[in-house]
Scaffold this active site. Structure first.
Site, PDB file in Angstrom:
ATOM      1  NE  ARG A   1      38.540  50.649  23.661  1.00  9.39           N
ATOM      2  CZ  ARG A   1      38.361  51.151  24.890  1.00  9.39           C
ATOM      3  NH1 ARG A   1      37.821  52.346  25.029  1.00  9.39           N
ATOM      4  NH2 ARG A   1      38.724  50.455  25.946  1.00  9.39           N
TER       5      ARG A   1
ATOM      6  NE  ARG B   1      43.996  50.692  24.502  1.00  8.83           N
ATOM      7  CZ  ARG B   1      43.036  49.807  24.774  1.00  8.83           C
ATOM      8  NH1 ARG B   1      43.264  48.511  24.595  1.00  8.83           N
ATOM      9  NH2 ARG B   1      41.862  50.204  25.206  1.00  8.83           N
TER      10      ARG B   1
ATOM     11  CG  ASP C   1      34.864  38.749  28.582  1.00 14.63           C
ATOM     12  OD1 ASP C   1      34.888  38.165  29.686  1.00 14.63           O
ATOM     13  OD2 ASP C   1      35.303  39.898  28.398  1.00 14.63           O
TER      14      ASP C   1
ATOM     15  CG  ASP D   1      23.230  34.837  39.967  1.00  9.60           C
ATOM     16  OD1 ASP D   1      22.781  34.519  41.091  1.00  9.60           O
ATOM     17  OD2 ASP D   1      22.628  35.565  39.168  1.00  9.60           O
TER      18      ASP D   1
ATOM     19  CE  LYS E   1      36.498  40.795  24.806  1.00 10.64           C
ATOM     20  NZ  LYS E   1      35.411  41.185  25.722  1.00 10.64           N
TER      21      LYS E   1
ATOM     22  N   PRO F   1      25.839  29.519  42.772  1.00 12.53           N
ATOM     23  CG  PRO F   1      27.207  28.327  44.256  1.00 12.53           C
ATOM     24  CD  PRO F   1      26.199  29.433  44.212  1.00 12.53           C
TER      25      PRO F   1
ATOM     26  CB  THR G   1      42.478  45.905  32.451  1.00 12.37           C
ATOM     27  OG1 THR G   1      41.437  45.852  31.478  1.00 12.37           O
ATOM     28  CG2 THR G   1      43.181  44.557  32.527  1.00 12.37           C
TER      29      THR G   1
ATOM     30  CE  LYS H   1      34.856  41.089  32.233  1.00 15.46           C
ATOM     31  NZ  LYS H   1      34.684  41.141  30.749  1.00 15.46           N
ATOM     32  CG  LEU H   2      28.504  33.303  33.161  1.00 13.32           C
ATOM     33  CD1 LEU H   2      28.373  31.805  32.922  1.00 13.32           C
ATOM     34  CD2 LEU H   2      27.224  34.025  32.769  1.00 13.32           C
TER      35      LEU H   2
END
Length: 224
Positions: A205, A175, A59, A64, A32, A66, A115, A61-62
């Site tokens: 992480r 996690r 990733d 705006d 990712k 259309p 999250t 996260k567009l």
């Protein structure tokens, strides 16, 4: 998908990212690449990571109007991502145009609620109700707009899966048992998310900052 783990590879140096991905590539199903990586390394960085032979999840996260989101989708065709994210809150027209503009083999998934947020954060943005209700509303919108699936926390994935049987569900903020939550507020274990219907498990992480990333990835893989 034999291995649902996607390593979140958000690092400032491309060589560092290449080295980390090389170490763990036998124990993850994909990589990712988020905004930090894409802004630092662009299409060149995506191509370099892609040479490792693992599926790439962009990733981005567009979010705006259309037409702009559709143009961005078309611009990344050459990168051949397996998954791309858009914000489900962008509305039905944006979601429909994003899916229509995506590559034939690219899954488009709608980000519902980060999250790192909880219900108090939602209220501060003017959204009432529970996190569960908010995610379910956006999941329904994504489904109606023709997206392949959504991104949600492990707390909601079981309920969404029950309503959207053939959906593709990406779960971040995971996690291992006993691991530190860090800046994540709604976390579950990778095994729980998988059992509840997650298609992709995004893990950063706990692998990338481990003393032995390959061993950490192996241990998580072994729990699935």
């Amino acid at each position: 998908m034999s291995n649902p783990i996607y390593l979140a590879l958000d690092v400032p140096r491309l060589r560092e990212g290449m080295d980390l991905a090389q170490k763990v590539k036998g124990h993850v199903g994909g990589i990712k690449l988020g905004l930090e990586f894409f802004c630092a390394h662009g299409a060149h960085g995506v191509h370099m990571i892609g040479q490792l032979g693992l599926p790439i999840f962009l990733d981005l996260k567009l979010h705006d109007i259309p037409n702009t989101v559709a143009g961005a989708m078309q611009a990344i065709h050459m990168l051949e991502p397996s998954i791309v994210t858009v914000h489900a809150s962008g509305g039905r027209a944006m979601l429909e145009d994003a899916k229509a503009a995506a590559g034939e083999h690219t899954r488009v998934v709608g980000v519902t609620m980060l999250t790192s947020m909880d219900e108090r954060d939602l209220q501060r943005t003017g959204i009432g109700g529970t996190a569960h209700d908010h995610v379910m509303r956006l999941a329904e919108l994504a489904h109606d707009a023709g997206l392949d699936g959504i991104v949600c926390s492990g707390h909601e994935v079981k309920a969404v899966h029950n309503q959207w049987k053939d959906g593709f569900f990406v779960v971040p903020g995971l996690r291992p048992a006993g691991g530190a939550a860090g800046d994540q507020k709604r976390v579950v274990t990778p095994r729980q998310a998988r059992d509840d219907g997650a298609s992709v498990l995004v893990i950063g992480r706990p692998i990338s900052r481990a003393a032995d990333p390959a061993q950490a990835a192996r241990e998580i893989e072994a729990t699935l």
